[in-house]
Write a protein that holds these residues in place. Sequence first.
Motif, PDB file in Angstrom:
ATOM      1  N   ILE A   1      -8.350  31.527 -27.225  1.00  0.00           N
ATOM      2  CA  ILE A   1      -9.841  31.498 -26.898  1.00  0.00           C
ATOM      3  C   ILE A   1     -10.494  30.056 -27.108  1.00  0.00           C
ATOM      4  O   ILE A   1     -11.225  29.816 -26.299  1.00  0.00           O
ATOM      5  CB  ILE A   1     -10.254  32.464 -28.254  1.00  0.00           C
ATOM      6  N   LYS A   2      -9.780  29.224 -27.871  1.00  0.00           N
ATOM      7  CA  LYS A   2     -10.450  27.979 -28.148  1.00  0.00           C
ATOM      8  C   LYS A   2     -10.252  27.051 -26.632  1.00  0.00           C
ATOM      9  O   LYS A   2     -11.142  26.478 -26.386  1.00  0.00           O
ATOM     10  CB  LYS A   2      -9.701  27.153 -29.198  1.00  0.00           C
ATOM     11  N   ALA A   3      -9.028  27.165 -26.128  1.00  0.00           N
ATOM     12  CA  ALA A   3      -9.045  26.713 -24.878  1.00  0.00           C
ATOM     13  C   ALA A   3     -10.042  27.136 -23.773  1.00  0.00           C
ATOM     14  O   ALA A   3     -10.574  26.366 -23.104  1.00  0.00           O
ATOM     15  CB  ALA A   3      -7.547  26.539 -24.360  1.00  0.00           C
ATOM     16  N   MET A   4     -10.199  28.310 -23.665  1.00  0.00           N
ATOM     17  CA  MET A   4     -11.012  29.029 -22.618  1.00  0.00           C
ATOM     18  C   MET A   4     -12.428  28.613 -23.190  1.00  0.00           C
ATOM     19  O   MET A   4     -13.219  28.332 -22.054  1.00  0.00           O
ATOM     20  CB  MET A   4     -10.812  30.615 -22.665  1.00  0.00           C
ATOM     21  N   ALA A   5     -12.832  28.459 -24.444  1.00  0.00           N
ATOM     22  CA  ALA A   5     -14.147  28.112 -24.824  1.00  0.00           C
ATOM     23  C   ALA A   5     -14.695  26.628 -24.379  1.00  0.00           C
ATOM     24  O   ALA A   5     -15.550  26.379 -23.725  1.00  0.00           O
ATOM     25  CB  ALA A   5     -14.556  28.363 -26.268  1.00  0.00           C
ATOM     26  N   LEU A   6     -13.310  25.934 -24.470  1.00  0.00           N
ATOM     27  CA  LEU A   6     -13.849  24.461 -24.121  1.00  0.00           C
ATOM     28  C   LEU A   6     -13.837  24.189 -22.675  1.00  0.00           C
ATOM     29  O   LEU A   6     -14.366  23.300 -22.348  1.00  0.00           O
ATOM     30  CB  LEU A   6     -12.611  23.605 -24.989  1.00  0.00           C
TER      31      LEU A   6
ATOM     32  N   SER B   1     -19.987  17.275 -21.063  1.00  0.00           N
ATOM     33  CA  SER B   1     -19.737  16.132 -19.859  1.00  0.00           C
ATOM     34  C   SER B   1     -21.332  15.629 -19.488  1.00  0.00           C
ATOM     35  O   SER B   1     -21.611  14.474 -19.772  1.00  0.00           O
ATOM     36  CB  SER B   1     -18.965  16.462 -18.714  1.00  0.00           C
ATOM     37  N   ARG B   2     -22.189  16.798 -19.297  1.00  0.00           N
ATOM     38  CA  ARG B   2     -23.462  16.405 -18.673  1.00  0.00           C
ATOM     39  C   ARG B   2     -24.251  15.664 -20.141  1.00  0.00           C
ATOM     40  O   ARG B   2     -25.206  14.742 -19.675  1.00  0.00           O
ATOM     41  CB  ARG B   2     -24.347  17.457 -18.314  1.00  0.00           C
ATOM     42  N   ASN B   3     -23.956  16.166 -20.982  1.00  0.00           N
ATOM     43  CA  ASN B   3     -24.674  15.595 -22.350  1.00  0.00           C
ATOM     44  C   ASN B   3     -24.110  14.135 -22.818  1.00  0.00           C
ATOM     45  O   ASN B   3     -24.465  13.861 -23.870  1.00  0.00           O
ATOM     46  CB  ASN B   3     -24.750  16.733 -23.502  1.00  0.00           C
ATOM     47  N   GLY B   4     -23.031  14.150 -22.379  1.00  0.00           N
ATOM     48  CA  GLY B   4     -22.294  12.887 -22.891  1.00  0.00           C
ATOM     49  C   GLY B   4     -21.660  12.976 -24.378  1.00  0.00           C
ATOM     50  O   GLY B   4     -21.772  12.012 -25.250  1.00  0.00           O
ATOM     51  N   VAL B   5     -21.228  14.240 -24.520  1.00  0.00           N
ATOM     52  CA  VAL B   5     -20.688  14.525 -26.038  1.00  0.00           C
ATOM     53  C   VAL B   5     -19.256  14.787 -25.866  1.00  0.00           C
ATOM     54  O   VAL B   5     -18.795  15.335 -24.926  1.00  0.00           O
ATOM     55  CB  VAL B   5     -21.528  15.646 -26.842  1.00  0.00           C
ATOM     56  N   GLY B   6     -18.550  14.584 -26.994  1.00  0.00           N
ATOM     57  CA  GLY B   6     -16.927  14.946 -27.154  1.00  0.00           C
ATOM     58  C   GLY B   6     -17.015  15.620 -28.175  1.00  0.00           C
ATOM     59  O   GLY B   6     -17.717  15.846 -28.954  1.00  0.00           O
ATOM     60  N   LEU B   7     -15.725  16.368 -28.228  1.00  0.00           N
ATOM     61  CA  LEU B   7     -15.578  17.342 -29.308  1.00  0.00           C
ATOM     62  C   LEU B   7     -14.876  16.579 -30.533  1.00  0.00           C
ATOM     63  O   LEU B   7     -13.619  15.699 -30.346  1.00  0.00           O
ATOM     64  CB  LEU B   7     -14.412  18.468 -28.757  1.00  0.00           C
TER      65      LEU B   7
ATOM     66  N   GLN C   1     -20.131  24.362 -32.350  1.00  0.00           N
ATOM     67  CA  GLN C   1     -21.092  23.936 -31.403  1.00  0.00           C
ATOM     68  C   GLN C   1     -20.668  24.104 -29.884  1.00  0.00           C
ATOM     69  O   GLN C   1     -21.260  24.490 -28.943  1.00  0.00           O
ATOM     70  CB  GLN C   1     -21.848  22.672 -31.536  1.00  0.00           C
ATOM     71  N   ALA C   2     -19.210  23.857 -29.681  1.00  0.00           N
ATOM     72  CA  ALA C   2     -18.743  23.897 -28.487  1.00  0.00           C
ATOM     73  C   ALA C   2     -18.654  25.422 -27.980  1.00  0.00           C
ATOM     74  O   ALA C   2     -18.995  25.882 -26.922  1.00  0.00           O
ATOM     75  CB  ALA C   2     -17.275  23.598 -28.331  1.00  0.00           C
ATOM     76  N   LEU C   3     -18.401  26.421 -28.929  1.00  0.00           N
ATOM     77  CA  LEU C   3     -18.678  27.927 -28.756  1.00  0.00           C
ATOM     78  C   LEU C   3     -20.072  28.047 -28.337  1.00  0.00           C
ATOM     79  O   LEU C   3     -20.133  29.082 -27.303  1.00  0.00           O
ATOM     80  CB  LEU C   3     -18.193  28.565 -29.979  1.00  0.00           C
ATOM     81  N   ARG C   4     -20.773  27.663 -29.029  1.00  0.00           N
ATOM     82  CA  ARG C   4     -22.446  28.060 -28.369  1.00  0.00           C
ATOM     83  C   ARG C   4     -22.579  27.468 -26.939  1.00  0.00           C
ATOM     84  O   ARG C   4     -23.214  28.405 -26.300  1.00  0.00           O
ATOM     85  CB  ARG C   4     -23.538  27.380 -29.310  1.00  0.00           C
TER      86      ARG C   4
END
Length: 171
Positions: A52-57, A65-71, A161-164
Amino acid sequence: MNRFIEELAKICREHLLEEKWLLAPSLRVGHQWLDSLTLCGAPTLNIRIKTIKAMALDAAAPEMSRNGVGLISDAGSLVLVDRIVRRLRKDPSRYFSALPQSSALAQAVLRAVRALRMAGLEPDRVRPESFEVADKGSDVLRVMTDYLRELEARNLIDYPQALRIAVHALP
């Protein structure tokens, strides 16, 4: 052979050459399921194990990427929370100052912050009185606030936040 493996084997036989995604709680469990399929003689061609984590990511990646953020990694989150807790412990009026400093303390605080984040709660929506000990709640919420500020300052997000982002990215 259990019912799950039987049904999975049936799907693998019916869709021999098609790509198949096997959603598993972990990669280890997914590989165990594939081993069970192999032992019962079912073909395991073109099966991709997904968590689930891999699919969400995967779903969140374009927006991240558009927002320029990383996990931030789990270890990175722990280090960040540990630094914040250490800083709070310097104030003798804080709840955490009475507790012995240890990695277990930082891990416990991180679990509390993650639980609140996974529930979709922001620090301003939680009252310290909601905790068993209000002073403890106040410190946890302070850690959470500082944690979120630090993530933002470093252009990082955490898994909740990545899930959201992933949920909003779905059609």
